[in-house]
Design a protein around this motif. Sequence first.
Motif, PDB file in Angstrom:
ATOM      1  N   TYR A  97     -22.314  48.009 -10.337  1.00  0.00           N
ATOM      2  CA  TYR A  97     -23.180  48.390 -11.738  1.00  0.00           C
ATOM      3  C   TYR A  97     -21.951  48.671 -12.795  1.00  0.00           C
ATOM      4  O   TYR A  97     -22.227  48.073 -13.799  1.00  0.00           O
ATOM      5  CB  TYR A  97     -24.260  49.347 -11.847  1.00  0.00           C
ATOM      6  CG  TYR A  97     -25.467  49.093 -10.996  1.00  0.00           C
ATOM      7  CD1 TYR A  97     -26.411  48.064 -11.773  1.00  0.00           C
ATOM      8  CD2 TYR A  97     -25.967  49.617  -9.805  1.00  0.00           C
ATOM      9  CE1 TYR A  97     -27.665  47.856 -11.290  1.00  0.00           C
ATOM     10  CE2 TYR A  97     -27.271  48.987  -9.516  1.00  0.00           C
ATOM     11  CZ  TYR A  97     -27.925  48.278 -10.131  1.00  0.00           C
ATOM     12  OH  TYR A  97     -29.279  47.985  -9.638  1.00  0.00           O
ATOM     13  N   PRO A 114     -20.438  44.487 -15.990  1.00  0.00           N
ATOM     14  CA  PRO A 114     -20.276  44.132 -17.543  1.00  0.00           C
ATOM     15  C   PRO A 114     -18.999  44.008 -17.989  1.00  0.00           C
ATOM     16  O   PRO A 114     -18.684  43.582 -18.974  1.00  0.00           O
ATOM     17  CB  PRO A 114     -21.107  45.332 -18.116  1.00  0.00           C
ATOM     18  CG  PRO A 114     -21.695  46.281 -17.036  1.00  0.00           C
ATOM     19  CD  PRO A 114     -20.908  46.005 -15.918  1.00  0.00           C
ATOM     20  N   ARG A 115     -17.963  44.491 -17.251  1.00  0.00           N
ATOM     21  CA  ARG A 115     -16.561  44.671 -17.639  1.00  0.00           C
ATOM     22  C   ARG A 115     -15.966  43.402 -18.076  1.00  0.00           C
ATOM     23  O   ARG A 115     -15.008  43.317 -18.733  1.00  0.00           O
ATOM     24  CB  ARG A 115     -15.694  45.490 -16.642  1.00  0.00           C
ATOM     25  CG  ARG A 115     -16.158  46.937 -16.795  1.00  0.00           C
ATOM     26  CD  ARG A 115     -15.355  47.846 -15.888  1.00  0.00           C
ATOM     27  NE  ARG A 115     -15.576  49.235 -15.649  1.00  0.00           N
ATOM     28  CZ  ARG A 115     -15.409  50.173 -16.617  1.00  0.00           C
ATOM     29  NH1 ARG A 115     -14.538  49.992 -17.308  1.00  0.00           N
ATOM     30  NH2 ARG A 115     -16.197  51.363 -16.420  1.00  0.00           N
ATOM     31  N   ASP A 116     -16.368  42.340 -17.495  1.00  0.00           N
ATOM     32  CA  ASP A 116     -15.775  41.273 -17.848  1.00  0.00           C
ATOM     33  C   ASP A 116     -16.016  40.600 -19.521  1.00  0.00           C
ATOM     34  O   ASP A 116     -15.096  40.079 -20.069  1.00  0.00           O
ATOM     35  CB  ASP A 116     -16.474  39.847 -17.322  1.00  0.00           C
ATOM     36  CG  ASP A 116     -15.999  39.515 -15.625  1.00  0.00           C
ATOM     37  OD1 ASP A 116     -14.934  40.485 -15.296  1.00  0.00           O
ATOM     38  OD2 ASP A 116     -16.598  38.915 -14.999  1.00  0.00           O
ATOM     39  N   THR A 117     -17.076  40.794 -19.770  1.00  0.00           N
ATOM     40  CA  THR A 117     -17.692  40.612 -21.401  1.00  0.00           C
ATOM     41  C   THR A 117     -17.928  41.780 -22.005  1.00  0.00           C
ATOM     42  O   THR A 117     -18.551  41.571 -23.292  1.00  0.00           O
ATOM     43  CB  THR A 117     -18.797  39.754 -21.000  1.00  0.00           C
ATOM     44  OG1 THR A 117     -19.759  40.302 -20.173  1.00  0.00           O
ATOM     45  CG2 THR A 117     -18.581  38.376 -20.320  1.00  0.00           C
ATOM     46  N   ALA A 118     -17.505  42.896 -21.616  1.00  0.00           N
ATOM     47  CA  ALA A 118     -17.854  44.183 -22.665  1.00  0.00           C
ATOM     48  C   ALA A 118     -16.848  45.295 -22.659  1.00  0.00           C
ATOM     49  O   ALA A 118     -16.104  45.136 -21.632  1.00  0.00           O
ATOM     50  CB  ALA A 118     -19.214  44.678 -22.090  1.00  0.00           C
ATOM     51  N   PHE A 173     -21.925  50.101 -22.316  1.00  0.00           N
ATOM     52  CA  PHE A 173     -21.092  48.878 -22.086  1.00  0.00           C
ATOM     53  C   PHE A 173     -21.870  48.072 -23.477  1.00  0.00           C
ATOM     54  O   PHE A 173     -22.876  47.835 -23.695  1.00  0.00           O
ATOM     55  CB  PHE A 173     -21.546  48.120 -20.903  1.00  0.00           C
ATOM     56  CG  PHE A 173     -21.134  48.623 -19.590  1.00  0.00           C
ATOM     57  CD1 PHE A 173     -19.662  48.531 -19.451  1.00  0.00           C
ATOM     58  CD2 PHE A 173     -22.114  49.119 -18.776  1.00  0.00           C
ATOM     59  CE1 PHE A 173     -19.170  49.280 -18.189  1.00  0.00           C
ATOM     60  CE2 PHE A 173     -21.547  49.800 -17.794  1.00  0.00           C
ATOM     61  CZ  PHE A 173     -19.994  49.918 -17.322  1.00  0.00           C
ATOM     62  N   ARG A 227     -21.293  44.488 -25.419  1.00  0.00           N
ATOM     63  CA  ARG A 227     -20.694  43.189 -25.120  1.00  0.00           C
ATOM     64  C   ARG A 227     -19.913  42.764 -26.401  1.00  0.00           C
ATOM     65  O   ARG A 227     -20.013  43.178 -27.555  1.00  0.00           O
ATOM     66  CB  ARG A 227     -21.976  42.456 -25.171  1.00  0.00           C
ATOM     67  CG  ARG A 227     -21.589  40.934 -24.703  1.00  0.00           C
ATOM     68  CD  ARG A 227     -22.821  40.108 -24.451  1.00  0.00           C
ATOM     69  NE  ARG A 227     -23.621  39.951 -23.187  1.00  0.00           N
ATOM     70  CZ  ARG A 227     -23.192  39.202 -22.068  1.00  0.00           C
ATOM     71  NH1 ARG A 227     -22.083  38.590 -22.187  1.00  0.00           N
ATOM     72  NH2 ARG A 227     -23.739  39.351 -21.183  1.00  0.00           N
ATOM     73  N   TRP A 287     -26.478  38.487 -23.702  1.00  0.00           N
ATOM     74  CA  TRP A 287     -27.561  39.476 -23.386  1.00  0.00           C
ATOM     75  C   TRP A 287     -27.065  40.804 -23.482  1.00  0.00           C
ATOM     76  O   TRP A 287     -25.871  41.082 -22.752  1.00  0.00           O
ATOM     77  CB  TRP A 287     -27.973  39.149 -21.916  1.00  0.00           C
ATOM     78  CG  TRP A 287     -29.247  40.041 -21.790  1.00  0.00           C
ATOM     79  CD1 TRP A 287     -29.182  41.318 -20.911  1.00  0.00           C
ATOM     80  CD2 TRP A 287     -30.551  39.837 -22.114  1.00  0.00           C
ATOM     81  NE1 TRP A 287     -30.460  41.606 -20.760  1.00  0.00           N
ATOM     82  CE2 TRP A 287     -31.421  40.730 -21.568  1.00  0.00           C
ATOM     83  CE3 TRP A 287     -30.996  38.851 -22.885  1.00  0.00           C
ATOM     84  CZ2 TRP A 287     -32.720  40.852 -21.700  1.00  0.00           C
ATOM     85  CZ3 TRP A 287     -32.674  39.037 -23.331  1.00  0.00           C
ATOM     86  CH2 TRP A 287     -33.395  40.102 -22.535  1.00  0.00           C
ATOM     87  N   PHE A 343     -25.870  44.890 -22.932  1.00  0.00           N
ATOM     88  CA  PHE A 343     -25.854  45.673 -21.421  1.00  0.00           C
ATOM     89  C   PHE A 343     -26.373  47.052 -21.890  1.00  0.00           C
ATOM     90  O   PHE A 343     -26.868  47.228 -22.786  1.00  0.00           O
ATOM     91  CB  PHE A 343     -24.377  45.895 -21.149  1.00  0.00           C
ATOM     92  CG  PHE A 343     -23.831  44.532 -20.520  1.00  0.00           C
ATOM     93  CD1 PHE A 343     -24.226  44.136 -19.472  1.00  0.00           C
ATOM     94  CD2 PHE A 343     -22.719  43.788 -21.188  1.00  0.00           C
ATOM     95  CE1 PHE A 343     -23.782  42.972 -18.770  1.00  0.00           C
ATOM     96  CE2 PHE A 343     -22.313  42.692 -20.503  1.00  0.00           C
ATOM     97  CZ  PHE A 343     -22.773  42.207 -19.230  1.00  0.00           C
ATOM     98  N   TYR A 344     -26.421  47.637 -20.752  1.00  0.00           N
ATOM     99  CA  TYR A 344     -27.064  49.166 -20.517  1.00  0.00           C
ATOM    100  C   TYR A 344     -26.166  49.995 -20.813  1.00  0.00           C
ATOM    101  O   TYR A 344     -24.843  50.090 -20.780  1.00  0.00           O
ATOM    102  CB  TYR A 344     -28.011  49.047 -19.291  1.00  0.00           C
ATOM    103  CG  TYR A 344     -26.990  48.549 -18.098  1.00  0.00           C
ATOM    104  CD1 TYR A 344     -25.851  49.143 -17.697  1.00  0.00           C
ATOM    105  CD2 TYR A 344     -27.312  47.377 -17.635  1.00  0.00           C
ATOM    106  CE1 TYR A 344     -25.198  48.686 -16.704  1.00  0.00           C
ATOM    107  CE2 TYR A 344     -26.347  46.425 -16.726  1.00  0.00           C
ATOM    108  CZ  TYR A 344     -25.579  47.503 -16.270  1.00  0.00           C
ATOM    109  OH  TYR A 344     -24.686  46.731 -15.328  1.00  0.00           O
TER     110      TYR A 344
END
Length: 281
Positions: free
Chosen positions: A16, A20-24, A35, A37, A42, A44-45
């Motif tokens: 978890y 997201p770390r690739d794109t945020a 996170f 973006r 979409w 993130f949370y």
Amino acid sequence: MSLVHGEVFERLERFYDGVPRDTAHVETYGGLVLFVRDGAGWPFYARPRPGASEPPSAADVTTVRERQRALGVPEAFEWVHENHPELLPVARSAGLAVLEAPLMVLDPAILPPAERLSDVPVRLADPTSPDFGRDVATQRAVAAIGFAAPGTAPGDAGPVARDAALVALTPRRVDEERAQAADGRRAYALAESVDQGAVAAGMAMRVGDVAEIAGIATLPTARRRGLAAAVTAALARHLLDSGTELVFLSAGSEEVARIYLRAGFRRLGTACIAEPAPVTA
Ligand SMILES: CC(C)(COP(=O)(O)OP(=O)(O)OC[C@H]1O[C@@H](n2cnc3c(N)ncnc32)[C@H](O)[C@@H]1OP(=O)(O)O)[C@@H](O)C(=O)NCCC(=O)NCCS
């Protein structure tokens, strides 16, 4: 793989935090991380900060909600209950409604072949195909129509609604999605009937040897024919065959969890998914 609970929960925590770390990029607020973006897609949370010495407080939740509103993104929070049991009452006291979703893990020994679950064939989107961008857009359109009719009951919306909801990806987005699918970080599956095209779909996100299946949806006109179970099983098989060790998902309700039981998943814990509670008069 033996399901040693503590180890699985630790791996889910890393997943978890990693997905997201690739794109945020990450913003830190006390015991929480948000996170944000970079670019379209979409949102993130927010979730508990790994290694924090104190659990998140209600004030942390309030600060993050303000930031999410300022960014124009949903006030969304996600965490694994077993890893952060203290957060559930805190989130509720800070005005969030928390869905306690069954968190389920694949038992590869009982994964059935997709063909046994439905007579509609399921295929994985091929990142080397010229149709790849359209397949991703189709998965999103099926999800948009499916999630607009929550629950498991059949309904009227079908292929016409799906086609009306289809939004083509920009060439840049197609390239990004293609790169992620080519190296195994994303997978998309479509159940397609000859006369109606894609009637159910789903996707998977992978970080290292852990993957989450998400976005499983069936057009209301095609429900209760085993399609969601078949799409889930096909994605799970693909993930295992490409070296994933731990495949998990969170079910939107106990009713939906029954579908995933038929696709080889077992309940392990609870995923908490929080958003602002509706304001009562
Ligand atoms: C939840 C959802 C994906 C299920 O899709 P589906 O394709 O209808 O799912 P399945 O057909 O595999 O299973 C649904 C039911 O049909 C039954 N079924 C499966 N094949 C069947 C068949 N050939 N004949 C009759 N019933 C059948 C299943 O046993 C299941 O019954 P149950 O509710 O009593 O357990 C769909 O309703 C949906 O898109 N909902 C909104 C989005 C959503 O909630 N997605 C899940 C997020 S976690």
